[in-house]
Design a protein around this motif. Structure first.
Motif, short mmCIF file in Angstrom:
data_model
loop_
_atom_site.label_atom_id
_atom_site.label_comp_id
_atom_site.label_asym_id
_atom_site.label_seq_id
_atom_site.Cartn_x
_atom_site.Cartn_y
_atom_site.Cartn_z
N GLU A 115 0.81 -1.21 0.00
CA GLU A 115 0.00 0.00 0.00
C GLU A 115 0.85 1.27 0.00
O GLU A 115 2.06 1.24 0.20
CB GLU A 115 -0.96 -0.02 1.17
N THR B 170 -0.93 -0.70 -4.68
CA THR B 170 -1.97 0.32 -4.76
C THR B 170 -1.64 1.39 -5.79
O THR B 170 -0.51 1.88 -5.85
CB THR B 170 -2.17 0.99 -3.38
N HIS C 117 -7.09 0.01 -5.25
CA HIS C 117 -6.68 -1.06 -4.35
C HIS C 117 -6.34 -2.31 -5.17
O HIS C 117 -6.98 -2.60 -6.17
CB HIS C 117 -7.84 -1.37 -3.40
#
Length: 373
Positions: free
Chosen positions: A12, A45, A122
């Motif tokens: 992320e 991400t 995502h």
């Protein structure tokens, strides 16, 4: 030329935009051990789609903060000059009021997005390359609609055998006639990226199909995965039903060279009940448009009964799967290849620990040449 695919599980923005993250460091160490010329990172991400916008793309941050910084004394960093972070369907909600996951709530993430995601971008993917990308010739297929694939397997309400009554199966997924008009095939995106290599062009074919489970009696995700895997088989075969996001129709030219790379969420020969369609066997392994006579192997996979395995749940005694690929077109020459999965008795310092820390997937690589052997 060394090509590599690595699903670094749920990497992320906060992890890559700053140095010091243990998972990102472990993943970078593995990449530096292999030193690929072209790398695709699945489950990174896309921060330009995410609510938390930053000026630097996550793939560039990962390169600058981790891949270009030696992760061990004996390793050296890798500077990838060319990067691409395609837009993903994950977490992207459609215009209009649709309840794709049939839970009674409309336009709610993750289930009502075009691809499963808690927020836009995502589980996306990105590419890093030492060689130039012909950006003017990139073809993306993010908005290609599933219903526009001839012979698709979509479970549609009203068709024979499609369960729509929650009393029969409350987890059953399907599309209504209205949803057919907007539902996209790529759960992330499919993209053709031309690389300029030694005066030749090699097309990198990148996708990350949805996992074939979590979908009830209609096998919705299994059928979705099947058709996502099928798409690139049709693309390299030059099927004319295909159109890209710019409206250009048709597949690859007959004389094009290409390498398919990434986590396909589909393995050859799997007999598990939730994966009966076996699209990898049909569209990749048994397809003469891909060279599959030799597949990457590892000692770690061999210890678990499947030398070509690329994913595990983390348990030595647990299920292992081969679902990540680097597959060249038959006109290219395949050299060495491997899956980075050391055996339990490896002597390489902390490599197995870093492999486990980085992901439940293993990096897959192959040396591929545009010149015949």
């Amino acid at each position: 030329m060394r090509y590599a695919a690595f699903n670094i599980i749920e990497l992320e923005t906060e992890q890559v935009q700053n140095p010091g993250d243990p998972q990102a460091e472990a993943a970078a160490r593995i990449v530096q051990e292999v030193r690929p010329d072209i790398l695709v990172v699945n489950e990174l991400t896309n921060n330009f789609q995410q609510d938390k916008y930053t000026d630097r793309a996550n793939i560039d941050a990962f390169v600058q903060n981790y891949l270009s910084v030696p992760q061990r004394d004996e390793l050296s960093g890798i500077d990838y000059e060319y990067t691409l972070q395609p837009t993903s369907n994950t977490g992207v909600l459609p215009d209009g009021c649709y309840d794709f996951n049939k839970d009674g709530n409309y336009r709610e993430r993750p289930g009502d997005a075009f691809g499963f995601g808690e927020y836009p971008g995502h589980y996306a993917f990105a590419i890093a390359s030492k060689y130039p990308i012909d950006e003017s010739s990139i073809r993306s297929f993010q908005t290609f609609e599933w219903a526009d694939m001839p012979g698709n397997l979509i479970p549609v309400a009203g068709e024979e055998g499609v369960v729509t009554d929650p009393e029969d199966d409350e987890t059953a997924l399907y599309l209504t006639e209205e949803e057919l008009e907007v539902y996209r095939l790529p759960s992330k995106t499919h993209v053709d990226v031309p690389f300029e290599i030694e005066e030749e062009t090699v097309h990198g074919l990148f996708a990350h199909p949805t996992p074939p489970g979590f979908d009830g009696v209609n096998n919705f995700n299994g059928k979705w995965n099947h058709d996502e895997v099928r798409f690139f088989a049709d693309y390299v075969a030059g099927e004319d039903y295909i159109y890209d996001d710019s409206g250009v129709c048709g597949g690859l030219d007959d004389d094009a060279s290409y390498v398919l790379m990434g986590d396909m969420n589909a393995g050859p020969g799997l007999g598990r009940d939730e994966r009966p369609l076996r699209p990898a066997q049909k569209f990749l392994i048994d397809n003469d448009d891909f060279y599959t006579d030799r597949l990457p192997r590892s000692p770690g996979g061999a210890q678990r009964g499947l030398p070509t395995a690329t994913r595990t749940g983390g348990d030595v005694e647990g299920v292992v799967e081969q679902i990540d690929y680097v597959l060249p077109s038959p006109d290219l020459s395949l050299g060495a290849s491997s899956v980075v999965w050391p055996s339990e008795n490896t002597t390489k310092q902390n490599l197995l620990e870093d492999v486990r820390r980085a992901s439940d997937h293993r990096l897959v690589w192959a040396d591929i040449s545009t010149h015949p052997c």
